[in-house]
Motif scaffolding. Structure first.
Motif: not given
Lengths: 280, 225
Positions: A125, A127, B115, B133, B137
């Motif tokens: 996990n 980033f 995430q 974050v 994405q």
């Protein structure tokens, strides 16, 4: 949603935390789980588990799939909401928070608890849009409010700690699985956790790459980090853990000093499991 | 024949310019609207969430032509009068908002759950998790389907012909109705739409350096692009 319980009366025989396994026993445990129950859609998967972890102790949680090991571990920082039970850190009750992701993130005392508990996931996990360095810097700045300079210096230090000097500017996708997991460990360590949780940290790695991660974990253990590790690495449980907790069907079946549980298990369930995994 | 085509081009080019202008303006209006509708339908409290979902379904369910007529002919009945050009921009902008909201929703959903969990264990606040974050994405994931929508939108600007916006389609029709060169006029207009589309795609591929991660292609599939 949390209720206090006096004593532990799970449906299955639950081993009581003794703390005697640890040389530094005595005093308040750094982490204490009391009668934790976890449900998925009305189906209970963890049936009232209690466990005390002393500072500096390394505990391996082993057992067959579906035993509730990961659920139990994830409940410690409320990635799973326990349906009942208590979690105490240094003797202080941590108040849980139910509801949406936003509601959980807004709970200040829970956030403080999560800063104290580092977590390493099976799938890393990391980033993906940030470099190794930025991965380790982000939460230091935005969660701990450290200055950028301080965070960067600390990130370099932690990456060096896990043997990744020279990889600071790489993106996760350019790193091997073992390197990614070590970045994830550095990211957690940079938060100055009191306790580290590892959820099958080597299960998605080739055995060869898993070794790098296990060596990093061994070093952390030798430096006195308190660690709770869900693992299928029997050698790690045997060689590194102070205490091994064997879970099956949502309950602790057996626990004790590593060499006792690993080499001379007393329960039939643990005997069957250990001979099966060793026989592979 | 070649000569008569070349003679048409100067007449058609201003129309093409207006088609592009309507496209850009609709995007400028529609993309922020789409992001807001997506955030609302994913993360807002129940009343706002269902309002957003309802608006998206409405915007996607109503044909573009009806949207154009509602804004251009319908709004004046409520005292809101505007020229054809801004009416087209608003109508197509609303449509863009509804369609891209679905793309953004798919983009947010395509960011793996892990995430969010990593953000949670690092005790990042909800908005910092989203901003630092999740959003970066999600944006990367939605670029290919947004390009797809932009092409559809560019072609949909031809609908504005129906409220007499002097865009490419109107130019072609007007030219043909005077000269009776229908086949030639619409073929040329078609080629001009095609040329701009292909040029746009080529520029996009060059800009993205043909880098398409597994995540972006998966999201493109999810978003139906």
């Amino acid at each position: 949603m949390f209720h206090s319980t006096q004593g532990v009366q799970g449906p299955d025989p639950v081993a009581f935390p003794s703390g005697e396994a640890d040389a530094t026993a005595g005093g308040t445990p750094i982490l204490e789980l009391r009668d934790i129950r976890i449900e998925y859609k009305g189906h209970e998967v963890v049936h009232g588990v209690s466990l005390a972890v002393q500072r500096g102790e390394v505990i391996a949680l082993i057992g067959p799939s579906g035993a509730g090991k990961s659920s139990l571990l994830r409940s410690i920082n409320f990635l799973e909401q326990p349906s009942a039970g208590q979690i105490l850190v240094n003797g202080q009750l941590v108040q849980g928070q139910s509801g949406s992701r936003g509601a959980i993130a807004r709970n200040k005392s829970l956030a403080a608890h999560r800063r104290d508990v580092g977590m390493v996931f099976q799938q890393f996990n990391l980033f993906p849009h940030l470099t190794a360095l930025e991965n380790v810097v982000l939460a230091q700045v935005h969660s701990l409010n450290r200055s950028k300079e301080e965070a960067v210096a600390r990130a370099r230090q932690e990456l060096a700690h896990v043997g990744l000097t020279g990889h600071e500017d790489k993106y996760p996708a350019k790193c091997s699985g073992g390197q990614q997991q070590r970045i994830a460990i550095a990211r957690a360590l940079a938060m100055d956790p009191q306790l580290m949780l590892f959820d099958e940290p080597t299960s998605s790695l080739d055995p060869e790459l898993g070794v790098e991660v296990l060596n990093t974990m061994k070093r952390l253990a030798s430096e006195g980090m308190t660690m709770l590790v869900v693992t299928h690495e029997m050698h790690f449980a045997e060689d590194v853990a102070d205490r091994v907790v064997f879970m099956a069907d949502g309950a602790i079946v057996e626990e004790g000093p590593a060499e006792q549980v690993m080499l001379r298990p007393s329960s039939e369930r643990a005997k069957t499991f250990l001979s099966a995994v060793r026989g592979r | 024949m070649i000569e008569s085509i070349l003679a048409m081009v100067p007449d058609f080019l201003p129309g093409l310019g207006i088609s592009l202008l309507v496209t850009v303006a609709s995007l400028a209006l529609g993309l922020p609207l789409g992001i807001l509708l997506a955030l609302g339908s994913l993360f807002a409290g129940k009343p706002l969430k269902f309002t957003c979902i309802g608006l998206v379904e409405l915007g996607r369910g109503v044909p573009g032509l009806i949207m154009l007529y509602l804004v251009y002919f319908g709004l004046p009945q409520m005292g809101v009068v505007m020229d054809a050009l801004p009416a087209a921009m608003i109508a197509l902008g609303l449509m863009t908002g509804a369609y891209t909201a679905e793309i953004f929703v798919a983009g947010f959903r395509a960011v793996p759950q892990g995430q969010w969990e990593a953000c949670g264990t690092l005790a990042l606040s909800y908005w910092k998790s989203l901003r630092l974050v999740i959003l970066p994405q999600a944006i990367k994931i939605v670029v290919p389907p947004l390009i797809g929508w932009t092409i559809m939108l560019f072609q949909a600007t031809s609908l504005a012909y129906a409220i007499s916006v002097p865009e490419l389609m109107s130019r072609a029709y007007n030219y043909a109705s005077v000269t009776f060169e229908y086949a030639l006029a619409f073929t040329l207009a078609g080629f001009m739409y095609l040329a701009v589309t292909l040029l746009g795609l080529w520029l996009f591929r060059r800009a993205s350096g043909r880098r398409r991660s597994a995540a972006t292609s998966r999201a493109a599939v999810l978003a139906g692009a």
